[in-house]
Design a protein around this motif. Sequence first.
Motif, PDB file in Angstrom:
ATOM      1  N   PRO A  90      60.450  -3.744  11.597  1.00 50.88           N
ATOM      2  CA  PRO A  90      59.171  -4.462  11.464  1.00 50.88           C
ATOM      3  C   PRO A  90      57.941  -3.589  11.690  1.00 50.88           C
ATOM      4  CG  PRO A  90      60.670  -5.605  12.976  1.00 50.88           C
ATOM      5  CD  PRO A  90      61.293  -4.286  12.666  1.00 50.88           C
ATOM      6  N   GLY A  91      58.120  -2.463  12.366  1.00 48.83           N
ATOM      7  CA  GLY A  91      56.964  -1.586  12.613  1.00 48.83           C
ATOM      8  C   GLY A  91      56.694  -0.631  11.459  1.00 48.83           C
ATOM      9  N   LEU A  92      57.495  -0.698  10.417  1.00 50.47           N
ATOM     10  CA  LEU A  92      57.379   0.282   9.332  1.00 50.47           C
ATOM     11  C   LEU A  92      56.054   0.168   8.581  1.00 50.47           C
ATOM     12  CD1 LEU A  92      58.956   2.507   7.737  1.00 50.47           C
ATOM     13  CD2 LEU A  92      59.513   0.700   6.097  1.00 50.47           C
ATOM     14  N   ILE A  93      55.473   1.322   8.294  1.00 46.15           N
ATOM     15  CA  ILE A  93      54.256   1.390   7.473  1.00 46.15           C
ATOM     16  C   ILE A  93      54.656   1.977   6.123  1.00 46.15           C
ATOM     17  CG2 ILE A  93      52.015   2.555   7.257  1.00 46.15           C
ATOM     18  CD1 ILE A  93      52.173   2.443  10.509  1.00 46.15           C
ATOM     19  N   LEU A  94      54.325   1.268   5.055  1.00 46.71           N
ATOM     20  CA  LEU A  94      54.697   1.731   3.714  1.00 46.71           C
ATOM     21  C   LEU A  94      53.426   2.112   2.954  1.00 46.71           C
ATOM     22  CD1 LEU A  94      56.708   2.133   1.358  1.00 46.71           C
ATOM     23  CD2 LEU A  94      56.472  -0.309   0.847  1.00 46.71           C
ATOM     24  N   VAL A  95      53.270   3.409   2.697  1.00 49.91           N
ATOM     25  CA  VAL A  95      52.108   3.889   1.934  1.00 49.91           C
ATOM     26  C   VAL A  95      52.506   3.953   0.468  1.00 49.91           C
ATOM     27  CG1 VAL A  95      50.460   5.775   1.605  1.00 49.91           C
ATOM     28  CG2 VAL A  95      51.333   5.281   3.901  1.00 49.91           C
ATOM     29  N   ARG A  96      51.795   3.214  -0.366  1.00 47.98           N
ATOM     30  CA  ARG A  96      52.101   3.152  -1.793  1.00 47.98           C
ATOM     31  C   ARG A  96      50.916   3.709  -2.588  1.00 47.98           C
ATOM     32  NH1 ARG A  96      55.449  -2.193  -3.199  1.00 47.98           N
ATOM     33  NH2 ARG A  96      56.449  -0.599  -4.483  1.00 47.98           N
ATOM     34  N   VAL A  97      51.101   4.876  -3.159  1.00 48.32           N
ATOM     35  CA  VAL A  97      50.041   5.498  -3.953  1.00 48.32           C
ATOM     36  C   VAL A  97      50.385   5.327  -5.431  1.00 48.32           C
ATOM     37  CG1 VAL A  97      48.720   7.601  -4.373  1.00 48.32           C
ATOM     38  CG2 VAL A  97      49.732   7.222  -2.122  1.00 48.32           C
ATOM     39  N   THR A  98      49.454   4.762  -6.179  1.00 49.39           N
ATOM     40  CA  THR A  98      49.710   4.507  -7.605  1.00 49.39           C
ATOM     41  C   THR A  98      48.428   4.741  -8.397  1.00 49.39           C
ATOM     42  OG1 THR A  98      49.089   2.210  -7.262  1.00 49.39           O
ATOM     43  CG2 THR A  98      51.461   2.707  -7.227  1.00 49.39           C
ATOM     44  N   HIS A 117      47.571   2.687  14.310  1.00 52.88           N
ATOM     45  CA  HIS A 117      46.779   2.131  15.400  1.00 52.88           C
ATOM     46  C   HIS A 117      46.977   0.614  15.476  1.00 52.88           C
ATOM     47  CE1 HIS A 117      43.668   1.857  18.371  1.00 52.88           C
ATOM     48  NE2 HIS A 117      43.002   0.977  17.635  1.00 52.88           N
ATOM     49  N   GLY A 118      46.985  -0.031  14.309  1.00 55.10           N
ATOM     50  CA  GLY A 118      47.223  -1.477  14.277  1.00 55.10           C
ATOM     51  C   GLY A 118      48.585  -1.829  14.864  1.00 55.10           C
ATOM     52  N   ARG A 119      49.559  -0.970  14.603  1.00 57.01           N
ATOM     53  CA  ARG A 119      50.915  -1.206  15.116  1.00 57.01           C
ATOM     54  C   ARG A 119      50.969  -1.132  16.642  1.00 57.01           C
ATOM     55  NH1 ARG A 119      55.986   2.587  13.444  1.00 57.01           N
ATOM     56  NH2 ARG A 119      55.172   3.868  15.121  1.00 57.01           N
ATOM     57  N   GLU A 120      50.099  -0.290  17.220  1.00 59.17           N
ATOM     58  CA  GLU A 120      50.016  -0.194  18.691  1.00 59.17           C
ATOM     59  C   GLU A 120      49.721  -1.563  19.286  1.00 59.17           C
ATOM     60  OE1 GLU A 120      49.110   2.950  20.924  1.00 59.17           O
ATOM     61  OE2 GLU A 120      50.798   3.422  19.579  1.00 59.17           O
ATOM     62  N   ARG A 121      48.836  -2.288  18.621  1.00 64.56           N
ATOM     63  CA  ARG A 121      48.410  -3.588  19.172  1.00 64.56           C
ATOM     64  C   ARG A 121      49.388  -4.697  18.849  1.00 64.56           C
ATOM     65  NH1 ARG A 121      44.437  -5.335  16.496  1.00 64.56           N
ATOM     66  NH2 ARG A 121      44.081  -3.569  15.123  1.00 64.56           N
ATOM     67  N   THR A 122      49.953  -4.656  17.640  1.00 60.40           N
ATOM     68  CA  THR A 122      50.720  -5.818  17.174  1.00 60.40           C
ATOM     69  C   THR A 122      52.220  -5.566  17.098  1.00 60.40           C
ATOM     70  OG1 THR A 122      50.569  -5.121  14.873  1.00 60.40           O
ATOM     71  CG2 THR A 122      48.758  -6.477  15.703  1.00 60.40           C
ATOM     72  N   GLY A 123      52.610  -4.305  17.094  1.00 62.29           N
ATOM     73  CA  GLY A 123      54.014  -3.973  16.911  1.00 62.29           C
ATOM     74  C   GLY A 123      54.475  -4.079  15.470  1.00 62.29           C
ATOM     75  N   ARG A 124      53.578  -4.521  14.607  1.00 64.63           N
ATOM     76  CA  ARG A 124      53.967  -4.731  13.202  1.00 64.63           C
ATOM     77  C   ARG A 124      53.375  -3.655  12.293  1.00 64.63           C
ATOM     78  NH1 ARG A 124      55.425  -9.874  11.727  1.00 64.63           N
ATOM     79  NH2 ARG A 124      56.032  -8.755   9.851  1.00 64.63           N
ATOM     80  N   GLY A 125      54.160  -3.252  11.305  1.00 67.20           N
ATOM     81  CA  GLY A 125      53.657  -2.339  10.284  1.00 67.20           C
ATOM     82  C   GLY A 125      53.002  -3.119   9.163  1.00 67.20           C
ATOM     83  N   GLN A 126      52.616  -2.418   8.104  1.00 68.52           N
ATOM     84  CA  GLN A 126      52.041  -3.090   6.934  1.00 68.52           C
ATOM     85  C   GLN A 126      52.079  -2.153   5.738  1.00 68.52           C
ATOM     86  OE1 GLN A 126      47.699  -3.797   7.469  1.00 68.52           O
ATOM     87  NE2 GLN A 126      47.927  -2.670   9.385  1.00 68.52           N
TER      88      GLN A 126
END
Length: 404
Positions: free
Chosen positions: A124-132, A192-201
Motif C-alpha cells: 500500500p505504500g508503493l509510489i508509481l511514477v508513470r511518465v508518458t 513525504h505524503g507517505r510519511e503522514r498517511t502510510g499510503r502511496g499514490q
Amino acid sequence: MPGSDEQVPGPLAGLRVLEMGQLLAGPFCGQLLGDLGAEVIKLEAPGSGDPMRQWGREKPHGKSLWWPVVARNKKSVTCDLRVPAGQRLARELAERADIVVENFRPGALERWGLDYETLAEANPGLILVRVTGYGQNGPYAPRAGFGSIGEAMGGLRYVTGDPSNPPSRTGISIGDSLAAVFGTIGALAALHGRERTGRGQVVDSAIYEAVLAMMESLLPEWEIGGYQRERTGAVLPNIAPSNVYPARGDELVLIAANQNSVFTRLAELMGRPELAEDPRYATHSARGANMTELDTLIGEWTARFGADELLERLHEGGVPAGRIYTASDMFADPHFTARDAIIRLAHPELGEVPMQNVVPKLSRTPGTVRSTGPELGEHNNEIYRSVLGLAEYEVTGLAERGVI
Ligand SMILES: CC(C)(COP(=O)(O)OP(=O)(O)OC[C@H]1O[C@@H](n2cnc3c(N)ncnc32)[C@H](O)[C@@H]1OP(=O)(O)O)[C@@H](O)C(=O)NCCC(=O)NCCSC(=O)C(=O)O
C-alpha cells in the motif's frame, strides 16, 4: 575519486526503486533517484534490453556512450513482462520496492497485470511514477508519445529558433528529461505524503504538460493580452539587453544586463553612464521597447575588445557574461574542476568515462555516482536471490525458460 564506495550514503539511501520502461523519459527519473542514493533496479526485456543501450552517435567497442550515464548507479535484471512468470517476478519486486518508475504507453502495465491497484494491494505504500506523452487519461492518452511531439504540443517548439526559419528543435531531448524531472519531484512529494498517511499514490507526469509547465506567461499573454509569443532567435521579447554580441575576431560573447542595477553597471563600463538615465533605456519596459537600438550600441562597444579582455571587464564590473560552451570548453574550465561538475568513472571496456556529476549538491549527504550503466542482466543473481530469496537453481531455471 567521486564514484568510489567510501562516500556517505545519499539522502535516498534505503529506498528501493524498480525502473521499467525505456529510453529517457522514465529512465532519467531513475537516474536522478539513483544519484541521490536510492537502490535502482532496472528491469529489462531479456535478450534486447533497453533500446538506449544502442543509442548514440559514437560507439567505441559498439557501446553507447549515453548508456553509462543514463543507467549509472542502476542494477540490471532481465524479466519478460509478456509472460505470466515474468509478470509474477515484477509484482514480487514491486512488493519490495518503495517506488516503481515506468514509461510505457498507458495500458501496458494493466495488460501485464501490473496496474496500481494490484501492486498497491500487496504494497500500500508503493509510489508509481508513470511518465508518458499525454498522461493517463484524456483523449490522447492511448497515443504513442515521443519527446519532440510533446515539446511542440507543450508550446516550446513554436517559440524556439530564428523567426526567419521554421520552429527548431532544441539540441537535446528536453521534453523527456523535463517529464522525468517532474516525475522525480512527484515521487519525492509522494514519499513525504507517505510519511503522514502510510499510503502511496500514482504520479502521472506527461511530457507535454512538463513542457507546458515551463512556458511562463504564455497562456495569459494570449487570452488576456491577445499576444502570441513568436520565435525571437537569440533574444527574448522585451527583455533587454540580453543577447549575443561580437568580440574582436570571430568570437561571440553573451551579455545579460536586463535589470536596472546591472544595466547601470554595464553603461558605466561602456563609458556611457548617461544611458542608464536615458528615458529610452532607464526602465525594463523602455529597454524592451528599444532593444534593437540598444543592442547595436552595445555591439559597437563589445567589438572593440578581444573576447578574453571583454569578459574580464564584464566580470569585474558585475555584469553577467560568458561564452557559448562546447564540451571541450567544459573540460578546460577551472570552475568545472573546482566544483567537480565533471566526474570520471572506470568502465570495463571504455576506460575512464567522464560525465556530469549529481545535481544538486547536498551539503551533508550528497548524492554520488557509484557505477556506470550495467550489462544486461548483470544483477539477475544478486537481485533475484537476495531480494526475492530465490534459490540458484530457480534463477537458472528462469533463465533457461527465457523468463529472465
Ligand atoms: C516510447 C513508446 C512510443 C514505445 O511504444 P511501444 O514500443 O509500442 O511500447 P509500449 O509502451 O506500448 O510498451 C510495450 C512494449 O514494451 C516492450 N518491453 C519493454 N520492456 C519489456 C520487458 N521487460 N518485457 C517485455 N516487453 C518489454 C515490448 O516490446 C512491449 O511491446 P509488446 O510486445 O507489443 O507488448 C511508448 O512507450 C510511449 O509512448 N511511452 C511514453 C512516452 C515516452 O516515454 N516516450 C519515449 C521517450 S524517448 C523520446 O521521446 C526521445 O528520445 O525523443
